[in-house]
Design an enzyme around this catalytic site. Structure first.
Site, short mmCIF file in Angstrom:
data_model
loop_
_atom_site.label_atom_id
_atom_site.label_comp_id
_atom_site.label_asym_id
_atom_site.label_seq_id
_atom_site.Cartn_x
_atom_site.Cartn_y
_atom_site.Cartn_z
N HIS A 107 36.89 31.61 50.73
CA HIS A 107 38.24 31.46 51.29
C HIS A 107 38.21 30.96 52.73
O HIS A 107 39.19 31.10 53.45
CB HIS A 107 38.98 32.78 51.22
CG HIS A 107 39.03 33.40 49.86
ND1 HIS A 107 39.56 32.74 48.77
CD2 HIS A 107 38.60 34.61 49.41
CE1 HIS A 107 39.45 33.52 47.70
NE2 HIS A 107 38.88 34.65 48.06
N HIS A 165 42.06 33.22 43.76
CA HIS A 165 40.85 33.19 42.93
C HIS A 165 41.09 32.40 41.64
O HIS A 165 40.28 32.43 40.73
CB HIS A 165 40.42 34.61 42.56
CG HIS A 165 40.25 35.51 43.73
ND1 HIS A 165 41.25 36.37 44.15
CD2 HIS A 165 39.22 35.68 44.59
CE1 HIS A 165 40.82 37.04 45.22
NE2 HIS A 165 39.61 36.64 45.51
#
Length: 330
Positions: free
Chosen positions: A56, A218
């Site tokens: 991320h 995700h």
């Protein structure tokens, strides 16, 4: 999928070694997976610690430095860090004023940070926790009970980090972090799936000509799939989804966030459409941030985060920050 890696098993360690070489103002413990401000602990200052699965970036390691986090704990790709990392980070940055854990609402992160808080307190470290759960797309997902934590994490870490740097006590820093989260909402859109190094191929199927509305960071499913839409149409849908839940009566901070593979040319064009919708809905924008800040590896797409602010929150947001991923002011 072509990836700029050696082998999947060393992706995180290799990235941490590269980060250490690029940012000597940080102490990067590659073996124990902890990133710390070099000047930590800062006497009398509340410390902020966060973390989560890698993939991320720049969240969270890229937000370590003056004005934001004191330390971050990167897990394996899309995998929570373990409690030992969090306790090690807390011990490295605690000055005696306490530590605030900033936790995105994903089950693994929540359980491990809860355990770490207990272990840290056993070692005499005062710990408070704030859960970030800003995603309005779905109520529950593959990784969460309740709303997912996404783009508001940046605003929480920035504003609470500034409060800590001003010397505010732990209770006040925690309250400000909660206020930011309670006044922030996000919604994301995927144009393509992401590919993890371990899998080497897309993590879910998104047919050509379709997009996923409300995707998680995700690749978790969102609200629905539709045929590809224009930037204008996506902005209308996304902003309305956020405003249905937030209904701000004050100006907002706006984050137009790239998921990792969408170029700035497209993100700035999308920002123009988001600003148009907000103006049409009568929502004043105090500050705008455009770029890749809370990403999902190589996913194409974007998310919109709005955070309603008052004068104090805006002052803290504007305060200087010096991290690899966010930098402004003196």
């Amino acid at each position: 999928m072509k990836m700029l890696i050696n082998v999947a098993e060393t992706v995180v360690a290799d990235a941490l070694r590269g980060m250490a070489a690029a940012h000597p103002e940080l102490v990067v413990d590659v073996e124990n997976r902890v990133i710390v401000r070099k000047d930590a602990p800062v006497e009398g200052k509340v410390a902020l610690v966060s973390g989560g699965g890698s993939g991320h970036e720049p969240l969270h390691g890229g937000f370590v430095g003056p004005g934001m986090l004191s330390a971050a704990c990167p897990g394996e790709v899309f995998t929570s860090p373990v409690p030992d990392q969090m306790v090690r980070a807390a011990a490295a940055v605690d000055s005696g004023a306490g530590v605030l854990f900033v936790v995105k609402n994903y089950t693994g992160d929540v359980l491990n940070f809860d355990m770490a808080a207990e272990l840290a307190e056993d070692e005499g470290i005062q710990v408070a926790k704030v859960l970030v759960d800003d995603d309005v797309a779905v109520a529950d997902s593959l990784y969460t009970a309740g709303r997912r934590g996404t783009g508001a994490t940046l605003f929480v870490e920035k504003i609470a980090g500034a409060a800590a740097d001003e010397g505010m006590p732990l209770g006040r820093v925690e309250a400000i972090a909660r206020q930011v989260n309670e006044n922030a909402r996000s919604f994301g859109v995927a144009l393509s799936a992401c590919s993890t190094p371990a899998k080497g191929s897309p993590t879910f199927e998104l047919p050509a000509g379709e997009l996923e509305l409300g995707v998680g960071i995700h690749g978790e499913p969102g609200r629905e799939r539709r045929p590809m839409m224009t930037s204008r149409e996506i902005a209308d849908f996304t902003v309305d989804a956020v405003l249905e839940d937030l209904a701000p009566h004050n100006p907002v901070l706006l984050l137009v966030n790239g998921m990792g593979a969408t170029p700035l040319l497209e993100l700035y064009g999308f920002n123009a459409e988001v600003q148009r919708v907000l103006a049409e809905r009568g929502v004043p924008v105090a500050r705008t941030l455009v770029g890749n800040y809370v990403t999902s590896l190589d996913m194409a797409g974007a998310s919109v985060t709005l955070c309603q602010i008052d004068e104090e929150l805006l002052r803290l947001y504007d305060a200087p920050v010096r991290t690899p991923g966010l930098r402004w002011g003196a």
